[in-house]
Design a protein around this motif. Structure first.
Motif, PDB file in Angstrom:
ATOM      1  N   GLY A 194       0.971  -1.100  -0.038  1.00  0.00           N
ATOM      2  CA  GLY A 194       0.102  -0.019  -0.027  1.00  0.00           C
ATOM      3  C   GLY A 194       0.852   1.337  -0.024  1.00  0.00           C
ATOM      4  N   ALA A 195       1.874   1.282   0.779  1.00  0.00           N
ATOM      5  CA  ALA A 195       2.669   2.485   0.929  1.00  0.00           C
ATOM      6  C   ALA A 195       3.393   2.579  -0.487  1.00  0.00           C
ATOM      7  CB  ALA A 195       4.023   2.100   1.898  1.00  0.00           C
ATOM      8  N   ILE A 196       3.885   1.800  -1.211  1.00  0.00           N
ATOM      9  CA  ILE A 196       4.427   1.583  -2.467  1.00  0.00           C
ATOM     10  C   ILE A 196       3.346   2.131  -3.646  1.00  0.00           C
ATOM     11  CG2 ILE A 196       5.641   0.504  -4.271  1.00  0.00           C
ATOM     12  CD1 ILE A 196       6.667  -1.413  -1.797  1.00  0.00           C
ATOM     13  N   GLY A 197       2.254   1.413  -3.565  1.00  0.00           N
ATOM     14  CA  GLY A 197       1.156   2.037  -4.339  1.00  0.00           C
ATOM     15  C   GLY A 197       0.920   3.468  -4.266  1.00  0.00           C
ATOM     16  N   GLN A 198       0.915   3.931  -2.868  1.00  0.00           N
ATOM     17  CA  GLN A 198       0.487   5.563  -2.988  1.00  0.00           C
ATOM     18  C   GLN A 198       1.840   6.443  -3.234  1.00  0.00           C
ATOM     19  OE1 GLN A 198      -1.728   7.308  -2.304  1.00  0.00           O
ATOM     20  NE2 GLN A 198      -0.870   9.210  -1.637  1.00  0.00           N
ATOM     21  N   LEU A 199       2.957   5.798  -3.054  1.00  0.00           N
ATOM     22  CA  LEU A 199       4.140   6.517  -3.244  1.00  0.00           C
ATOM     23  C   LEU A 199       4.189   6.670  -4.976  1.00  0.00           C
ATOM     24  CD1 LEU A 199       7.165   7.757  -2.290  1.00  0.00           C
ATOM     25  CD2 LEU A 199       7.926   5.467  -3.136  1.00  0.00           C
ATOM     26  N   THR A 200       3.719   5.604  -5.362  1.00  0.00           N
ATOM     27  CA  THR A 200       3.933   5.584  -7.151  1.00  0.00           C
ATOM     28  C   THR A 200       3.015   6.601  -7.466  1.00  0.00           C
ATOM     29  OG1 THR A 200       4.762   3.301  -6.893  1.00  0.00           O
ATOM     30  CG2 THR A 200       3.941   4.275  -9.032  1.00  0.00           C
ATOM     31  N   ALA A 201       1.727   6.384  -7.085  1.00  0.00           N
ATOM     32  CA  ALA A 201       0.521   7.242  -7.618  1.00  0.00           C
ATOM     33  C   ALA A 201       0.841   8.598  -7.439  1.00  0.00           C
ATOM     34  CB  ALA A 201      -0.760   6.637  -6.786  1.00  0.00           C
ATOM     35  N   SER A 202       1.377   9.103  -6.303  1.00  0.00           N
ATOM     36  CA  SER A 202       1.795  10.497  -5.784  1.00  0.00           C
ATOM     37  C   SER A 202       2.899  10.936  -6.918  1.00  0.00           C
ATOM     38  CB  SER A 202       2.332  10.411  -4.476  1.00  0.00           C
ATOM     39  OG  SER A 202       2.540  11.928  -4.227  1.00  0.00           O
ATOM     40  N   ALA A 203       3.749   9.926  -7.135  1.00  0.00           N
ATOM     41  CA  ALA A 203       4.773  10.357  -8.118  1.00  0.00           C
ATOM     42  C   ALA A 203       4.475  10.804  -9.518  1.00  0.00           C
ATOM     43  CB  ALA A 203       5.790   9.610  -8.435  1.00  0.00           C
ATOM     44  N   LEU A 204       3.285  10.109  -9.938  1.00  0.00           N
ATOM     45  CA  LEU A 204       2.629  10.105 -11.056  1.00  0.00           C
ATOM     46  C   LEU A 204       1.412  11.328 -11.383  1.00  0.00           C
ATOM     47  CD1 LEU A 204       2.089   6.454 -12.125  1.00  0.00           C
ATOM     48  CD2 LEU A 204       3.898   7.866 -12.992  1.00  0.00           C
ATOM     49  N   GLY A 205       1.041  11.881 -10.309  1.00  0.00           N
ATOM     50  CA  GLY A 205       0.201  12.662 -10.139  1.00  0.00           C
ATOM     51  C   GLY A 205      -1.365  11.924 -10.340  1.00  0.00           C
ATOM     52  N   ALA A 206      -1.413  10.755  -9.865  1.00  0.00           N
ATOM     53  CA  ALA A 206      -2.610  10.068 -10.151  1.00  0.00           C
ATOM     54  C   ALA A 206      -3.526  10.118  -9.170  1.00  0.00           C
ATOM     55  CB  ALA A 206      -2.220   8.435 -10.319  1.00  0.00           C
ATOM     56  N   ALA A 207      -5.164   9.868  -9.568  1.00  0.00           N
ATOM     57  CA  ALA A 207      -6.140   9.925  -8.642  1.00  0.00           C
ATOM     58  C   ALA A 207      -5.889   9.014  -7.482  1.00  0.00           C
ATOM     59  CB  ALA A 207      -7.424   9.705  -9.486  1.00  0.00           C
ATOM     60  N   PRO A 208      -6.466   9.180  -6.335  1.00  0.00           N
ATOM     61  CA  PRO A 208      -6.331   8.344  -5.243  1.00  0.00           C
ATOM     62  C   PRO A 208      -6.629   6.798  -5.600  1.00  0.00           C
ATOM     63  CG  PRO A 208      -7.250  10.513  -4.443  1.00  0.00           C
ATOM     64  CD  PRO A 208      -7.265  10.349  -6.007  1.00  0.00           C
ATOM     65  N   GLU A 209      -7.536   6.713  -6.104  1.00  0.00           N
ATOM     66  CA  GLU A 209      -8.263   5.258  -6.546  1.00  0.00           C
ATOM     67  C   GLU A 209      -7.099   4.400  -7.274  1.00  0.00           C
ATOM     68  OE1 GLU A 209     -12.007   2.892  -8.314  1.00  0.00           O
ATOM     69  OE2 GLU A 209     -12.075   4.954  -7.714  1.00  0.00           O
ATOM     70  N   GLN A 210      -6.101   5.175  -8.052  1.00  0.00           N
ATOM     71  CA  GLN A 210      -5.112   4.553  -8.858  1.00  0.00           C
ATOM     72  C   GLN A 210      -4.266   3.832  -7.590  1.00  0.00           C
ATOM     73  OE1 GLN A 210      -5.322   4.264 -11.910  1.00  0.00           O
ATOM     74  NE2 GLN A 210      -3.296   2.786 -11.958  1.00  0.00           N
ATOM     75  N   MET A 211      -4.017   4.321  -6.510  1.00  0.00           N
ATOM     76  CA  MET A 211      -3.169   3.670  -5.641  1.00  0.00           C
ATOM     77  C   MET A 211      -3.501   2.319  -5.483  1.00  0.00           C
ATOM     78  SD  MET A 211      -4.102   2.971  -2.212  1.00  0.00           S
ATOM     79  CE  MET A 211      -3.007   2.172  -0.815  1.00  0.00           C
TER      80      MET A 211
END
Length: 216
Positions: A154-171
């Motif tokens: 989950g932490a890696i998913g959120q870090l990656t989504a944040s780096a990509l500027g993706a919507a929260p659900e993408q996490m």
């Protein structure tokens, strides 16, 4: 530019009373990913784990001697707590022990959590995303060029989504893709942070090792 490699912990003990420890397979995975980094000539000058046993055990199994730092920001969201709150205190047996049911249910609960639901959980979605951002800032502070972090899906998913500027659900989609001991690589400067590689498992590429790959 600095390089941050974040590796998901090796396989933990799904369905057991003590999830937070590596399985026998997990110990094998940890050894292999450590050897893969050394084969690449990639030796970290900063090591960091969360505070979870499965993260620390993974790093020990990788065989790096440098003493690691600990930062609780790299811990997983507490999925047991989210599920207990969702189901009124007792997680149904199929959700607890059947992988397909568990992850299908978890996906739905995470969406609700991101939308401000699952009230009463120990950590809100806003708090979770803020601590991942704080952990990233601490890991990429001045003083190291090659940073290795052992974290969770989950932490890696959120870090990656944040780096990509993706919507929260993408996490959620990213979270549920992350393989045990997968390598995700980020490049950072004092003013920039971006994804370079996601969810790579070169240590399982040989066909004789393919059976060692796992997602939970």
């Amino acid at each position: 530019m600095g390089e941050l490699i974040v590796i998901r912990h090796a396989q933990a003990s799904f369905g057991s009373d003590d999830y937070d420890r590596l399985s026998d397979l997990g110990h094998q995975q940890a050894e292999l990913v450590g050897a893969a980094l050394r084969d690449m000539g990639w030796v970290p000058d900063r090591l960091i784990t969360g505070t979870l046993a499965r993260q620390k055990q993974t790093l020990r199994g990788m065989g790096f001697d440098k003493a690691p730092e600990e930062h609780a920001g790299w811990n997983e969201y507490d999925f047991h707590d989210l599920l207990r709150v969702k189901f009124g205190g007792t997680i149904p047996d199929p959700v607890q022990h059947d992988r397909k049911t568990h992850f299908r249910t978890l996906r739905d609960v995470l969406r609700e959590w991101q939308g401000g639901g699952v009230e009463g959980a120990r950590e809100t979605w806003t708090q979770f995303s803020a601590r991942i951002a704080s952990a990233r800032q601490a890991a990429t502070r001045e003083g190291a060029e090659r940073v290795l972090v052992i974290s969770s899906g989950g932490a890696i998913g959120q870090l990656t989504a944040s780096a990509l500027g993706a919507a929260p659900e993408q996490m959620i989609a990213l979270n549920l893709q992350v393989k045990n001991t997968a390598i995700s690589r980020f490049i950072f400067t004092p003013r920039a942070f971006f994804l370079h590689e996601f969810n790579a498992t070169p240590h399982f590429a040989p066909k004789e090792r393919a059976h060692l790959l796992s997602y939970s």
